[in-house]
Design an enzyme around this catalytic site. Sequence first.
Site, short mmCIF file in Angstrom:
data_model
loop_
_atom_site.label_atom_id
_atom_site.label_comp_id
_atom_site.label_asym_id
_atom_site.label_seq_id
_atom_site.Cartn_x
_atom_site.Cartn_y
_atom_site.Cartn_z
CB SER A 70 75.41 61.58 -4.03
OG SER A 70 74.47 62.07 -4.93
CE LYS A 73 72.83 59.35 -5.21
NZ LYS A 73 72.87 60.07 -5.98
CE1 TYR A 197 68.63 59.21 -4.35
CE2 TYR A 197 67.39 61.30 -4.80
CZ TYR A 197 68.48 60.68 -5.08
OH TYR A 197 69.66 61.20 -5.69
CE1 TYR A 249 76.99 60.50 -9.14
CE2 TYR A 249 78.36 62.01 -8.31
CZ TYR A 249 77.36 60.99 -7.93
OH TYR A 249 76.63 61.10 -6.76
CB VAL A 267 75.31 68.44 -4.78
CG1 VAL A 267 75.39 67.90 -6.22
CG2 VAL A 267 74.01 67.91 -4.21
O1 DON Z 1 69.22 63.56 -5.99
C1 DON Z 1 69.97 64.64 -5.87
O2 DON Z 1 70.08 65.32 -7.08
C2 DON Z 1 70.72 64.84 -4.75
N1 DON Z 1 69.72 64.65 -3.71
C3 DON Z 1 71.93 64.24 -4.71
C4 DON Z 1 72.80 64.23 -5.85
C5 DON Z 1 74.20 64.53 -5.57
O3 DON Z 1 74.76 64.61 -4.51
C6 DON Z 1 75.29 64.37 -6.59
N2 DON Z 1 76.59 64.12 -6.07
N3 DON Z 1 77.57 64.79 -6.48
#
Ligand code: DON
Length: 315
Positions: A70, A73, A197, A249, A267
């Site tokens: 993420s 983003k 994405y 978040y 993540v």
């Molecule tokens: O879309 C997802 O679930 C992952 N590609 C990214 C989620 C993420 O990194 C949340 N952050 N802490």
Amino acid sequence: MSPQEPPSDLQEIVEEIHAALAPSFGAGTVADYIPQLAHVDPKRFGLAVATLDGAVHAAGDAAEPFSIQSISKAFLLTLALGRLGESLWTHVGREPSGSAFNSIVQLEAEHGRPRNPFINAGAIVVTDLVLAGHSPREAIGEILRFVRFLADDDTIAIDAEVARSELATGDRNYALAHFMRSFGRLEHEVDKVLGVYFHHCAIAMSCRQMARAGLFLAGGGRSPITGHSVVSPARARRINAVMLTCGHYDASGDFAYRVGLPGKSGVGGGILAIAPGHASIAVWSPGLDANGNSLLGARALEMLARRTGWSVFGA
Ligand code: DON
């Protein structure tokens, strides 16, 4: 923004944080809902601090690429604001969600308009906007080129295995995207949007590369590495504001309380944090807390902010 002298013992501070956390390496839970991420050694730890004089102070596995997830983003938002300007905010909000990164609950009540560009739903909408006028392959190429430009490093690449792994298990993101499309919030087909994405989330970068890539946000929009003005000072300030309020978040308030810096987590266990006027900081420790943010990464940043006095709320 006028750069401030970094502390003369910054390298020592970085090494001391690494040493202080070493007994805890491996703490937290490595994300396994994207199966490829579960293969990462939980004991890895890297920390890199890029200062506005162009120096990088690093410790641990700071040269090893990891999945930025993420954190992409934040780069995507910068790119999209460059394309659309402030009209971006008609498509996505800029309020903290108070919900998990992959939550669907607010979308129905709010007619499919995501709260902010950092939750998955919001980043999917921003991805759809960046896709306009491009094939998915071109859009992926443009995002990768932008990140390489920011870091001034053409070796940065996408981990195709991670992208495939997420695509194969991406039911939640498919649900979010279809739900938003039913409200007319996505222009392109869900498969195309999510293809882009998943690929930008699968960019792999080291802490050194990431700290350099974020430096424009510490430098009032201008990167001292490339000498380029990436965004205006006002836009850098606003991106930092969204990172501070939404970048972690439903733990964004806790991160602001403990660290006091704009930050974006992923993540994969990475966090990019910005100390405006001072430095861009990247930390990587794969073990996550219950909110999906790096457990030791946040702890390292808390220690760094305390030692340097860099919190935006004052020492
Ligand atoms: O879309 C997802 O679930 C992952 N590609 C990214 C989620 C993420 O990194 C949340 N952050 N802490």
